[in-house]
Design a protein around this motif. Structure first.
Motif, PDB file in Angstrom:
ATOM      1  N   ASP A  89      36.908  64.567 -49.790  1.00 52.28           N
ATOM      2  CA  ASP A  89      37.939  63.654 -50.295  1.00 52.28           C
ATOM      3  C   ASP A  89      37.725  62.208 -49.851  1.00 52.28           C
ATOM      4  O   ASP A  89      38.556  61.345 -50.141  1.00 52.28           O
ATOM      5  N   CYS A  90      36.624  61.946 -49.159  1.00 50.44           N
ATOM      6  CA  CYS A  90      36.356  60.571 -48.719  1.00 50.44           C
ATOM      7  C   CYS A  90      36.053  59.669 -49.911  1.00 50.44           C
ATOM      8  O   CYS A  90      35.437  60.094 -50.894  1.00 50.44           O
ATOM      9  N   LEU A 110      35.734  61.793 -38.985  1.00 48.78           N
ATOM     10  CA  LEU A 110      36.927  62.422 -39.557  1.00 48.78           C
ATOM     11  C   LEU A 110      37.600  63.342 -38.547  1.00 48.78           C
ATOM     12  O   LEU A 110      38.836  63.429 -38.485  1.00 48.78           O
ATOM     13  N   TRP A 130      39.929  59.483 -37.972  1.00 46.13           N
ATOM     14  CA  TRP A 130      39.671  58.187 -38.555  1.00 46.13           C
ATOM     15  C   TRP A 130      39.336  58.337 -40.039  1.00 46.13           C
ATOM     16  O   TRP A 130      39.019  59.437 -40.506  1.00 46.13           O
ATOM     17  N   GLN A 131      39.421  57.240 -40.795  1.00 46.79           N
ATOM     18  CA  GLN A 131      39.092  57.257 -42.213  1.00 46.79           C
ATOM     19  C   GLN A 131      37.638  56.822 -42.420  1.00 46.79           C
ATOM     20  O   GLN A 131      37.135  55.954 -41.710  1.00 46.79           O
ATOM     21  N   GLN A 144      34.597  55.855 -45.482  1.00 47.24           N
ATOM     22  CA  GLN A 144      34.187  55.597 -46.854  1.00 47.24           C
ATOM     23  C   GLN A 144      32.671  55.555 -46.911  1.00 47.24           C
ATOM     24  O   GLN A 144      32.019  54.905 -46.098  1.00 47.24           O
ATOM     25  N   ILE A 148      33.985  52.771 -41.493  1.00 44.35           N
ATOM     26  CA  ILE A 148      34.956  53.600 -40.772  1.00 44.35           C
ATOM     27  C   ILE A 148      36.149  52.751 -40.390  1.00 44.35           C
ATOM     28  O   ILE A 148      35.984  51.630 -39.868  1.00 44.35           O
ATOM     29  N   ARG A 193      37.894  48.004 -38.373  1.00 45.63           N
ATOM     30  CA  ARG A 193      36.828  48.665 -39.107  1.00 45.63           C
ATOM     31  C   ARG A 193      35.469  48.396 -38.459  1.00 45.63           C
ATOM     32  O   ARG A 193      35.283  47.381 -37.789  1.00 45.63           O
TER      33      ARG A 193
END
Length: 411
Positions: free
Chosen positions: A105-106, A136, A140-141, A143, A157, A164
């Motif tokens: 889902d990234c 993850l 953390w998020q 992309q 990240i 970021r």
């Protein structure tokens, strides 16, 4: 600073089947089926060539196809209520789909999926997914950054506080030209010998010690010497099947051969690692309810050179290539999958030595856009589990931090 960045892999039969079935279509509806059919066609051609005495050794071109085929074989040999055999391919397949399920889902995943179906990009893209899952798991998020004409990092990240940073991932494909040439030579020797020893079930352990880098012109003589030594061992009386050795080119290369087992004799699965620069253990495997993982017809191909491999320089090359991918303002982290041989002790020693060398690249005004380099290594080890031998897949890492980064990270 370091630690094991892995997590336990569930090899329960039903859990693994569900994991794979739930995520396999992410690579495209029917993609794997088409690859398997193509692989089967190539296998039939290889078998026909072998029937005509050509001795063709067919290997799946896409790593995922190879892993999946061996996983299917393990399924066929395993009772429904028990864990699958912990073969290397099964562990790699389970680890890959576990990571893919967490990262699917990234943002930016679409271009990663396109790369995963390409044989020459699969391992590099899979490593990027593995690194993404590391972050993850921290909450953390992540992309995935799509490559364009300008140099760009692999990941962006975002931490919980909104700050970021970038991450660039490099694998062992940054080996030096010398190491690539030596590895190609070793593979040619291995393939030539396997074409004879495989079908005839000559179960031998080979070690070749090179005083200097081998030359292409020496390939025929080395293979013929090893084959002749193999004939001597396999035709000798059982009590005379002791290890034998020989040298060639005035001692430049030394060949040693061990007799491992009679043809088709089943024994407990016990991987053999002679500890060379390049080593491969092969055996037919099966798992049973009462005796655990078994094997037959084992073979070992082990190569070593008195002149050390350029594995340190390989990692430095990866580092230098990755630095330019990180924006000049940073902050950035570089992950390098280090191409070291199997074995826990060797991993730790090499990681510590390489960490010291990388530290010199992260000092003062040098490479200040880079906040840290993570050296990652993986290995397979045979460990007892519930009274039986099982293969453990693990990876360790070392983090080397810059003492004066241009943009400090908040965590």
């Amino acid at each position: 600073m370091g630690g094991d960045s892995g997590s336990p892999i569930d090899l329960n039969r039903m859990s693994l089947i569900a994991l794979i079935n739930q995520n396999i279509n992410l690579l495209g509806a029917g993609w794997l089926d088409r690859r398997l059919k193509k692989d089967e066609q190539e296998r039939r051609m290889a078998r026909a060539s072998n029937h005509r005495k050509h001795r063709v050794r067919q290997q799946a071109k896409h790593p995922l196809v190879l892993w999946y085929r061996e996983y299917q074989q393990a399924l066929a040999k395993t009772d429904e209520d028990h864990a699958l055999s912990g073969s290397q391919s099964t562990l790699l397949l389970a680890a890959f789909f576990s990571n893919l399920s967490k990262a699917k889902d990234c943002a930016g995943m679409a271009h990663i999926l396109k790369r995963l179906i390409k044989p020459d990009e699969f391992l590099a893209a899979a490593f990027e997914v593995e690194v993404a899952v590391f972050y993850l798991n921290l909450g953390w998020q992540v992309q995935f950054v799509e490559a364009n004409q300008e140099r760009s990092p692999d990941l962006e990240i975002m931490q919980p506080d909104g700050s970021r940073f970038w991450a660039e991932c490099k694998r062992k494909d940054e080996m030096t030209a010398r190491d690539l040439e030596n590895e190609a030579f070793f593979n040619n020797v291995k393939d030539r010998l396997y074409k004879v020893w495989g079908p005839t079930k000559q179960n031998l352990g080979l070690t070749i010690q090179f005083a200097k880098d081998p030359q292409k012109s020496e390939l025929d003589d080395i293979c013929e010497l090893a084959l002749e030594m193999g004939r001597q061992l396999t035709t000798a009386e059982p009590e005379n099947r002791l290890p034998i050795g020989a040298s060639m080119l005035a001692g430049k290369h030394r060949v040693r051969l061990h007799y491992l087992a009679e043809p088709d004799v089943v024994q407990a699965y016990t991987p053999i690692d002679y500890g060379g620069d390049s080593s491969e253990f092969m055996a037919e495997q099966r798992v049973t309810l009462y005796t655990g993982l078994l094997m037959k017809n084992p073979k070992v191909f082990d190569f070593r050179c008195d002149i050390p491999a350029d594995k340190y320089q390989s990692a430095i090359n990866s580092f230098n290539s990755a630095v330019g991918q990180i924006p000049p303002s940073g902050p950035g982290v570089i992950w390098i999958r280090v191409p070291f041989p199997d074995g826990y002790g060797a991993q730790l020693k090499d990681l510590e030595s390489l960490a010291s060398r990388i530290q010199r690249e992260l000092t003062g005004e040098y490479n200040r856009r880079i906040n840290a380099v993570v050296l990652s290594a993986r290995w397979f080890a045979s460990d007892p589990h519930d009274g039986m031998q099982a293969i453990r897949y693990s990876h360790d890492f070392r983090v080397v931090e810059h003492n004066q980064p241009r943009s400090p990270m908040t965590a």
